[in-house]
Design an enzyme around this catalytic site. Sequence first.
Site, PDB file in Angstrom:
ATOM      1  CB  THR A 137      32.721  43.290  33.475  1.00 53.20           C
ATOM      2  OG1 THR A 137      33.896  43.668  34.054  1.00 53.20           O
ATOM      3  CG2 THR A 137      32.751  43.510  32.046  1.00 53.20           C
ATOM      4  CG  HIS A 139      38.085  43.646  36.492  1.00 53.66           C
ATOM      5  ND1 HIS A 139      38.806  44.865  36.576  1.00 53.66           N
ATOM      6  CD2 HIS A 139      39.306  42.814  36.327  1.00 53.66           C
ATOM      7  CE1 HIS A 139      39.896  44.720  36.750  1.00 53.66           C
ATOM      8  NE2 HIS A 139      40.210  43.353  36.606  1.00 53.66           N
TER       9      HIS A 139
END
Length: 207
Positions: A137, A139
């Site tokens: 992701t 992130h």
Amino acid sequence: MEHFEKGVTPSDKQLNGSDLRVLIVHTRWNLPIVEALVKGAKETMISKHNVLAENIVIESVPGAYELPFAAKALIQSAQTQGSSASSDLLASATDLLGDLTTSADKKPDSPNPGAKKAKKGAFDAVICVGVLIKGSTMHFEYICEAVSQGIMRVGLDSNIPVIFGVLTCLNDEQAHNRAGLVPNGHNHGEDWGSAAVEMALVKNRAL
């Protein structure tokens, strides 16, 4: 073509950190790799730059995002304690002046008055250590950017050298290599330990 060796070129100055107090703040995320980096930084400061083991303070936080806040809070706390200690020392010195004697055979309180003791109060440098490994992701990108900016800001705002010791790796293999955990790997913690001592001395240098 001349051989190019990647990495930092060691300083040509003698880096004596015997009078320095250094804080290492590390994450518990990816802890086995982080521990190797912390060990590399600590052992380098002690063995190569004469920093006293008792003058190296190590604290941990959950993850990399927490590093800037923890570094700033601990810097401020140490500075406050140092100011209080200085006030207490001044008061003690004033009291002592009132009790001075001319006795030639007065013995020192310490059996070894020349021995160095652990420093208290403000830190001369801080090393923030963590390991970020890219996942599936966004992130990773957000945390890398936030942590990088945060750590830089703490150093500039506090006027204390804060070393960026956060690996930002694309995979596990890169992280293990940069923590010296695989053959032919290199522990970057060693570089961060030397950088902390060098930058603390730069800050304290009289020109």
